[in-house]
Scaffold this active site. Structure first.
Site, PDB file in Angstrom:
ATOM      1  N   HIS A 135      -6.582  18.837  11.341  1.00  0.00           N
ATOM      2  CA  HIS A 135      -7.146  20.057  12.088  1.00  0.00           C
ATOM      3  C   HIS A 135      -8.538  19.711  12.111  1.00  0.00           C
ATOM      4  O   HIS A 135      -9.094  18.850  11.946  1.00  0.00           O
ATOM      5  CB  HIS A 135      -6.937  21.264  11.495  1.00  0.00           C
ATOM      6  CG  HIS A 135      -7.475  21.266   9.906  1.00  0.00           C
ATOM      7  ND1 HIS A 135      -8.481  21.405   9.416  1.00  0.00           N
ATOM      8  CD2 HIS A 135      -6.736  21.149   8.800  1.00  0.00           C
ATOM      9  CE1 HIS A 135      -8.649  21.296   8.203  1.00  0.00           C
ATOM     10  NE2 HIS A 135      -7.503  21.214   7.575  1.00  0.00           N
ATOM     11  N   HIS A 183     -10.821  18.376   9.403  1.00  0.00           N
ATOM     12  CA  HIS A 183     -10.787  16.990   9.260  1.00  0.00           C
ATOM     13  C   HIS A 183     -11.618  16.295  10.292  1.00  0.00           C
ATOM     14  O   HIS A 183     -12.313  15.111   9.921  1.00  0.00           O
ATOM     15  CB  HIS A 183      -9.256  16.213   9.193  1.00  0.00           C
ATOM     16  CG  HIS A 183      -8.491  17.114   8.403  1.00  0.00           C
ATOM     17  ND1 HIS A 183      -7.121  17.805   8.873  1.00  0.00           N
ATOM     18  CD2 HIS A 183      -8.204  17.152   7.133  1.00  0.00           C
ATOM     19  CE1 HIS A 183      -6.674  18.030   7.734  1.00  0.00           C
ATOM     20  NE2 HIS A 183      -7.168  17.600   6.821  1.00  0.00           N
ATOM     21  N   CYS A 238      -1.584  21.440  -9.158  1.00  0.00           N
ATOM     22  CA  CYS A 238      -1.431  22.012  -7.780  1.00  0.00           C
ATOM     23  C   CYS A 238      -1.064  20.570  -6.633  1.00  0.00           C
ATOM     24  O   CYS A 238      -2.076  19.864  -6.552  1.00  0.00           O
ATOM     25  CB  CYS A 238      -2.760  22.592  -7.137  1.00  0.00           C
ATOM     26  SG  CYS A 238      -2.678  23.024  -5.517  1.00  0.00           S
ATOM     27  N   CYS A 263      -3.376  20.212  -3.829  1.00  0.00           N
ATOM     28  CA  CYS A 263      -4.792  19.412  -4.062  1.00  0.00           C
ATOM     29  C   CYS A 263      -4.573  18.323  -4.609  1.00  0.00           C
ATOM     30  O   CYS A 263      -5.566  17.196  -4.796  1.00  0.00           O
ATOM     31  CB  CYS A 263      -5.670  20.246  -5.049  1.00  0.00           C
ATOM     32  SG  CYS A 263      -6.207  21.869  -5.037  1.00  0.00           S
ATOM     33  N   CYS A 305      -3.456  28.408  -7.649  1.00  0.00           N
ATOM     34  CA  CYS A 305      -4.784  27.445  -7.332  1.00  0.00           C
ATOM     35  C   CYS A 305      -6.069  28.156  -6.853  1.00  0.00           C
ATOM     36  O   CYS A 305      -5.731  28.936  -5.692  1.00  0.00           O
ATOM     37  CB  CYS A 305      -4.258  26.252  -6.537  1.00  0.00           C
ATOM     38  SG  CYS A 305      -5.569  25.413  -5.767  1.00  0.00           S
ATOM     39  N   HIS A 320      -6.224  26.689  -2.775  1.00  0.00           N
ATOM     40  CA  HIS A 320      -4.937  27.080  -1.886  1.00  0.00           C
ATOM     41  C   HIS A 320      -4.525  28.389  -1.985  1.00  0.00           C
ATOM     42  O   HIS A 320      -3.726  28.623  -1.174  1.00  0.00           O
ATOM     43  CB  HIS A 320      -4.048  25.951  -2.111  1.00  0.00           C
ATOM     44  CG  HIS A 320      -4.600  24.394  -1.418  1.00  0.00           C
ATOM     45  ND1 HIS A 320      -5.183  23.746  -2.490  1.00  0.00           N
ATOM     46  CD2 HIS A 320      -4.669  24.074  -0.202  1.00  0.00           C
ATOM     47  CE1 HIS A 320      -5.708  22.618  -1.673  1.00  0.00           C
ATOM     48  NE2 HIS A 320      -5.238  22.696  -0.534  1.00  0.00           N
ATOM     49  N   LYS A 364     -11.769  28.951   3.982  1.00  0.00           N
ATOM     50  CA  LYS A 364     -11.845  27.527   4.334  1.00  0.00           C
ATOM     51  C   LYS A 364     -10.631  27.354   5.296  1.00  0.00           C
ATOM     52  O   LYS A 364      -9.630  27.675   4.764  1.00  0.00           O
ATOM     53  CB  LYS A 364     -11.473  26.486   3.055  1.00  0.00           C
ATOM     54  CG  LYS A 364     -11.534  25.100   3.477  1.00  0.00           C
ATOM     55  CD  LYS A 364     -10.819  24.402   2.009  1.00  0.00           C
ATOM     56  CE  LYS A 364     -10.995  22.873   2.384  1.00  0.00           C
ATOM     57  NZ  LYS A 364      -9.749  22.435   1.837  1.00  0.00           N
ATOM     58  N   LYS A 418      -4.411  24.037   6.878  1.00  0.00           N
ATOM     59  CA  LYS A 418      -2.958  24.217   7.296  1.00  0.00           C
ATOM     60  C   LYS A 418      -2.295  25.005   6.322  1.00  0.00           C
ATOM     61  O   LYS A 418      -1.492  25.848   6.863  1.00  0.00           O
ATOM     62  CB  LYS A 418      -2.214  22.859   7.342  1.00  0.00           C
ATOM     63  CG  LYS A 418      -2.616  22.066   8.795  1.00  0.00           C
ATOM     64  CD  LYS A 418      -1.747  22.596   9.984  1.00  0.00           C
ATOM     65  CE  LYS A 418      -1.962  22.160  11.235  1.00  0.00           C
ATOM     66  NZ  LYS A 418      -1.102  22.416  12.128  1.00  0.00           N
TER      67      LYS A 418
HETATM   68  N1  MSP Z   1      -6.676  12.664   0.418  1.00  0.00           N
HETATM   69  C1  MSP Z   1      -7.736  13.223  -0.161  1.00  0.00           C
HETATM   70  C2  MSP Z   1      -9.122  12.576   0.046  1.00  0.00           C
HETATM   71  C3  MSP Z   1      -9.048  11.110  -0.761  1.00  0.00           C
HETATM   72  S1  MSP Z   1     -10.390  10.283  -0.561  1.00  0.00           S
HETATM   73  C4  MSP Z   1     -10.398   9.139  -1.602  1.00  0.00           C
HETATM   74  C5  MSP Z   1      -7.815  14.726   0.655  1.00  0.00           C
HETATM   75  N2  MSP Z   1      -7.592  14.496   1.831  1.00  0.00           N
HETATM   76  S2  MSP Z   1      -7.563  15.905   3.044  1.00  0.00           S
HETATM   77  O1  MSP Z   1      -6.609  15.598   3.868  1.00  0.00           O
HETATM   78  O2  MSP Z   1      -7.071  17.143   2.174  1.00  0.00           O
HETATM   79  O3  MSP Z   1      -8.953  15.913   3.472  1.00  0.00           O
HETATM   80  C6  MSP Z   1      -9.876  16.424   2.467  1.00  0.00           C
HETATM   81  C7  MSP Z   1     -11.186  16.448   3.381  1.00  0.00           C
HETATM   82  O4  MSP Z   1     -10.877  16.962   4.954  1.00  0.00           O
HETATM   83  C8  MSP Z   1     -12.307  17.359   2.739  1.00  0.00           C
HETATM   84  O5  MSP Z   1     -12.939  16.783   1.906  1.00  0.00           O
HETATM   85  C9  MSP Z   1     -13.275  17.323   4.067  1.00  0.00           C
HETATM   86  O6  MSP Z   1     -13.973  16.255   4.233  1.00  0.00           O
HETATM   87  C10 MSP Z   1     -12.064  17.543   5.284  1.00  0.00           C
HETATM   88  N3  MSP Z   1     -11.681  18.854   5.559  1.00  0.00           N
HETATM   89  C11 MSP Z   1     -10.650  19.616   5.271  1.00  0.00           C
HETATM   90  N4  MSP Z   1     -10.773  20.854   5.440  1.00  0.00           N
HETATM   91  C12 MSP Z   1     -12.014  21.280   5.835  1.00  0.00           C
HETATM   92  C13 MSP Z   1     -12.741  22.350   6.201  1.00  0.00           C
HETATM   93  N5  MSP Z   1     -12.101  23.550   6.322  1.00  0.00           N
HETATM   94  N6  MSP Z   1     -13.828  22.208   6.433  1.00  0.00           N
HETATM   95  C14 MSP Z   1     -14.537  21.009   6.347  1.00  0.00           C
HETATM   96  N7  MSP Z   1     -13.912  19.984   5.989  1.00  0.00           N
HETATM   97  C15 MSP Z   1     -12.680  20.055   5.517  1.00  0.00           C
HETATM   98  O7  MSP Z   1      -8.504  15.501   0.074  1.00  0.00           O
END
Ligand code: MSP
Length: 509
Positions: free
Chosen positions: A19, A22, A127, A130, A144, A147, A294, A297
């Site tokens: 989304h 990311h 969780c 997370c 959590c 979430h 935040k 999904k």
């Molecule tokens: N897999 C772990 C990260 C491991 S790194 C060694 C993870 N993945 S995640 O798919 O959940 O992605 C998290 C990252 O996506 C966040 O740290 C951020 O960079 C980005 N974001 C996901 N949702 C977000 C928002 N709503 N706003 C801004 N960034 C966001 O955690």
């Protein structure tokens, strides 16, 4: 040899499609990488996917697939999206890559031999969304805090990493370094306070499922996904003894603030324990909020980037996220603010400036860049000074990851240039004696566009390449280097300009 710059994004869980949250991190990392390439630095940009652990395993189960088959099916969607968004990563790591698996095993074998890993028992809340352990006191109504979903209770024999041993090093050495290794400053304070409250050793293996990398000395256990995933930043560059590792590490880990603790406490401690440098910088940006929460999904607020790109185009979407949100702080996404920024700054601002200037060069100078000759006056010197000040502000801001400030600086030049056109009114300079003056005005406005295109290129690579070509500069945009290329006077008179389709057609509400 030139300075090196190694930047990474978090590796994303492939439980679902991406989304814009990311995409936000990935675009920011791409902007940083493109900027450093523009500065001539030896740049390496890594992104990838985090494929082990329960979250991905359950996503696969829900679809009736084994986890590997599920990952193989979904990863190409992520890769393709990054391509569509103009992401210029040099490498893409999957944690199921053999290079990652073998090097992650070598890393933990090293820590095991150094005595930093021991067998214990973990009991407590977990969780899966997370992939993180919680303390009962941190839960919100038993759920959590991130979430808002119910947690599970774990009770297992696990190996532990002696994280607690590294508190003094984190506080007394790592966090005390200059420049600060964790940014923005509020985030450094946050992790330092957490460490001062006391660190506990951290469970780093699991036995209740097998979707993970087995511990080399005890294959009943797979690695806890976080303490395996963090290693991607070095396994991708040939830890422990590859040439890339020697030249690129330590790098910059760009992350969202949700995963600060793992990156700014656990990860540096792991590096130090293994005898390698900790990250040079962990920069945590804020969250994209939708309706004050935040975007995610899990909360059903995820918006796919393609929905925005379909209306505004890739460049504008990249620009909007970097411009609208103070990088490092939370920011709200809305269609209204995207539309407003697009129409005011891109369609009416930059797009209109470019089309007016190129149209007048076409009609009055047969499409050739005019010669300013000796006709530049105070107004032109004012424009030149505005551009010079903005260029300085831009490079200062980019050095601090203040991408929003860098864009504010460029936009101030666009606004000034549009104002300058109104003031000098080149469309009124029709008489032959005014031709010299007309040439000076149009040259100055076109030179401003050249400087703007150069500095916006990391943000809007496609539109800027088109603008650059339309100005008739013979050397390609990709061959330009800052700071030299930013000097006023680079636009050569006589070059053949080209008028193309509007850069940013107006979008109606
Ligand atoms: N897999 C772990 C990260 C491991 S790194 C060694 C993870 N993945 S995640 O798919 O959940 O992605 C998290 C990252 O996506 C966040 O740290 C951020 O960079 C980005 N974001 C996901 N949702 C977000 C928002 N709503 N706003 C801004 N960034 C966001 O955690």
């Amino acid at each position: 040899m030139s300075e090196s710059f190694y930047v990474t994004t978090p590796i994303y869980y492939v439980n679902d499609v991406p989304h814009i949250g990311h995409a936000y991190t990935t675009i920011a990392a791409d902007v940083a990488a493109r900027y450093h390439r523009l500065c001539g630095h030896q740049t390496h940009f890594l992104t990838g996917t985090d494929e082990h652990g329960q979250k991905v395993m359950r996503a696969a189960e829900e679809r009736g697939l084994d986890p590997r088959a599920w990952c193989d099916r979904i990863v190409p969607d992520w890769v393709a999206l990054w391509k569509r968004l103009g992401i210029s990563n040099d490498d893409f790591i999957r944690t199921t890559d053999e290079r990652h698996e073998t090097r992650a095993q070598a890393f933990w074998q090293e820590l095991f031999e150094r005595g930093d890993v021991y067998l214990g028992r973990y009991e407590g809340p977990y969780c899966v969304a997370c992939e993180d352990f919680y303390k009962a006191k941190d839960l919100v109504d038993g759920a959590c805090p991130i979430h808002g979903r119910p947690v599970e209770t774990l009770s297992e024999e696990n190996y532990f990493f002696r994280l607690s041993k590294y508190s003094d090093w984190l506080l007394g050495d790592y966090y005390a370094r200059t420049p600060a290794p964790v940014a923005p400053a509020a985030r450094l304070n946050e992790v330092a306070s957490a460490v001062r409250l006391g660190l506990e050793d951290i469970s780093f293996s699991r036995t209740s499922f097998s979707w993970g990398i087995p511990l080399p000395w005890d294959s009943k256990h797979v690695m806890y996904v976080w303490l395996e995933a963090l290693l991607n930043y070095v396994t991708a560059i040939d830890y422990p003894d590859g040439e890339a590792f020697r030249t690129l590490w330590p790098g910059v880990n760009l992350i969202g603030k949700d995963i600060l603790r793992q990156h700014a406490i656990t990860w540096p401690a792991m590096c130090h324990a293994a005898g390698i440098e900790p990250p040079a910088l962990v920069f945590a940006h804020g969250w994209l909020l939708v309706g004050g929460e935040k975007m995610s999904k899990c909360n059903l607020t995820g918006i796919h980037p393609d929905e925005l790109v379909a209306v505004f185009g890739v460049d504008a979407v990249r620009y909007y996220f970097m411009r609208d949100i103070a990088f490092g702080q939370d920011g709200s996404f809305s269609w209204e603010s995207l539309l407003a920024r697009y129409n005011s700054e891109l369609a009416n601002g930059l797009g209109n400036l470019a089309s007016r200037v190129l149209a007048m060069i076409a009609s009055s100078f047969d499409g050739r860049v005019p010669d300013p000759g000796g006709h530049a006056g105070e107004a032109e010197r004012g424009l030149e000074e505005t551009a010079a000040r903005a260029v300085d502000a831009y490079s200062d801001a980019m050095g601090r990851f203040a991408v929003h400030e860098a864009l504010e600086a460029v936009d101030s030049v666009v606004r000034r240039a549009n104002g300058y056109l109104v003031e000098t009114s080149p469309w009124k300079l029709k008489d032959p004696p005014e031709r010299g003056r007309l040439g000076a005005v149009l040259w100055s406005a076109a030179e401003t566009l050249r400087i703007v295109a150069l500095h916006l290129a990391p943000f809007m690579p496609e539109a800027c390449a088109r603008l650059w070509e339309s100005l008739g500069v013979p050397e390609p945009l990709g061959a330009q280097r800052l700071p030299d290329a930013a000097r006023w006077g680079g636009l050569a008179p006589g070059a053949a300009t080209r008028r193309g389709a509007p850069l940013f057609p107006r979008v109606e509400p």
